[in-house]
Write an enzyme that holds these catalytic residues in place. Structure first.
Site, PDB file in Angstrom:
ATOM      1  N   SER A  51      34.226  16.231  28.494  1.00 38.18           N
ATOM      2  CA  SER A  51      35.154  15.748  27.471  1.00 38.18           C
ATOM      3  C   SER A  51      35.408  14.247  27.623  1.00 38.18           C
ATOM      4  O   SER A  51      34.479  13.453  27.518  1.00 38.18           O
ATOM      5  CB  SER A  51      36.446  16.569  27.537  1.00 38.18           C
ATOM      6  N   ASP A  54      33.558  23.468  18.267  1.00 39.75           N
ATOM      7  CA  ASP A  54      34.193  22.278  18.821  1.00 39.75           C
ATOM      8  C   ASP A  54      33.879  21.111  17.884  1.00 39.75           C
ATOM      9  O   ASP A  54      32.711  20.869  17.585  1.00 39.75           O
ATOM     10  CB  ASP A  54      33.632  22.018  20.227  1.00 39.75           C
ATOM     11  N   HIS A  72      35.758  24.208  23.157  1.00 33.38           N
ATOM     12  CA  HIS A  72      36.045  23.093  24.041  1.00 33.38           C
ATOM     13  C   HIS A  72      36.858  23.573  25.248  1.00 33.38           C
ATOM     14  O   HIS A  72      37.770  24.376  25.114  1.00 33.38           O
ATOM     15  CB  HIS A  72      36.836  22.026  23.278  1.00 33.38           C
TER      16      HIS A  72
END
Length: 313
Positions: free
Chosen positions: A156, A250, A280
């Site tokens: 991320s 996502d 995610h």
């Protein structure tokens, strides 16, 4: 509207519901200190412990301007072919050495490589480019400290920082031997692809992404800043071999495809895998979701191969 009932299996829904029970979707509307308290509690609930034979040492990197906390994971049967510099996710405002502690320990156990987790400074107390600067300092420290190749690995926000470091260091005498980017946010086009199809995905929405960007930049328009948006770079040549793994459900997934395409078009090595039906943050679900377990095995294999200098895709 995307029908997630047909995309997401029962195990993944159970993971989403467990996550939401500790970190509700409206957490983004709380103050940052409150968000951190909630996030840290959620991380503790998912903590899976250390595999046998892995030890960890918490220390710090001294720089002229700052001291960066790090945690070094070592395996009882080490493979010294490479080391892994791990940069954690959390929207640039959450997380630290404890939030991804077990992920790093398992990565160390399964690759045999030493793993160093970096506790970069967070927004809003430290606006961009502070996190990038800390990631750069950590990478430069790793190249001085380890007599072996360095693999960048991050999820991320951490994937964003890894890519930014890779772009910034490709002309250096010592540069990353590879990068493993796990559902990274790379500054893709919000008007197309997964940003539209999965704008309201479970676990992460486009509204969340806009919030994190605003917090990280202090609301300043930094369009074109490749240390913030690696996809804004006009040159994708000479980047390290790159593996990108994203979650289908996502909004960030299209960033993986776009980055892969630009590296390959520039003559480099890049592979992109979109994990079907995952969301995610699924790394935390690797012990309760079959698809996440399979994906983590793919991540381990990729990190191992990048460390050896093998391109197997």
């Amino acid at each position: 509207m995307t029908d997630y009932r047909t995309l997401i299996d029962a195990e993944t829904w159970a993971f989403i519901e467990k996550t939401n029970s500790y970190y509700p979707p409206d957490t983004i509307d709380y103050t940052v200190p409150q968000q951190r308290t909630i996030y840290d509690r959620m991380c503790r609930e998912f903590f899976a412990g250390y595999p046998q034979g892995v030890t960890a040492e918490t220390t710090a990197i001294a720089t002229p301007a700052n001291s960066i906390p790090i945690r070094i994971y070592r395996n009882a049967a080490p493979d010294n072919a490479a080391m892994v510099l791990y940069i954690h996710g959390g929207g640039f405002i959450l997380g630290g050495l404890d939030s991804h502690d077990d992920v790093c320990a398992e990565l160390c156990a399964r690759t045999g490589y030493e793993v160093v987790s970096v506790d970069y400074r967070l927004a809003p107390e430290h606006l961009h480019p502070t996190a990038f600067d800390d990631a750069m300092d950590a990478f430069e420290w790793a190249t001085r400290t380890y007599d072996c190749p360095v693999v960048l690995c991050g999820d991320s926000a951490g994937g964003n920082l890894c890519a930014a470091v890779a772009h910034a260091t490709r002309g250096h005498a010592k540069k990353p031997t590879g990068q493993m980017l796990i559902y990274p946010g790379l500054g893709g086009d919000h008007s197309r692809g997964s940003y539209v199809t999965h704008a309201e995905a479970p676990m992460l929405t486009v509204r969340d992404l806009d919030f994190y960007k605003h917090i990280r930049t202090g609301g300043v328009d930094r369009t074109g800043d490749i240390t913030l948006y690696p996809l804004a770079d006009g040159d994708f040549a000479n980047l390290p071999p790159t593996v990108l793994i994203t979650a289908e459900c996502d909004p960030l997934s299209s960033d993986g495809e776009a980055y892969r395409d630009r590296v390959v078009a520039a003559g480099g090595y890049a592979a992109w895998f979109e994990e079907p039906g995952l969301v995610h943050g699924y790394l935390r679900g690797r012990h309760m979701v079959g698809r996440a377990r399979t994906s983590f095995a793919r991540i381990v294999e990729a990190v191992s191969a990048l460390g050896r200098g093998d391109w197997i895709w």
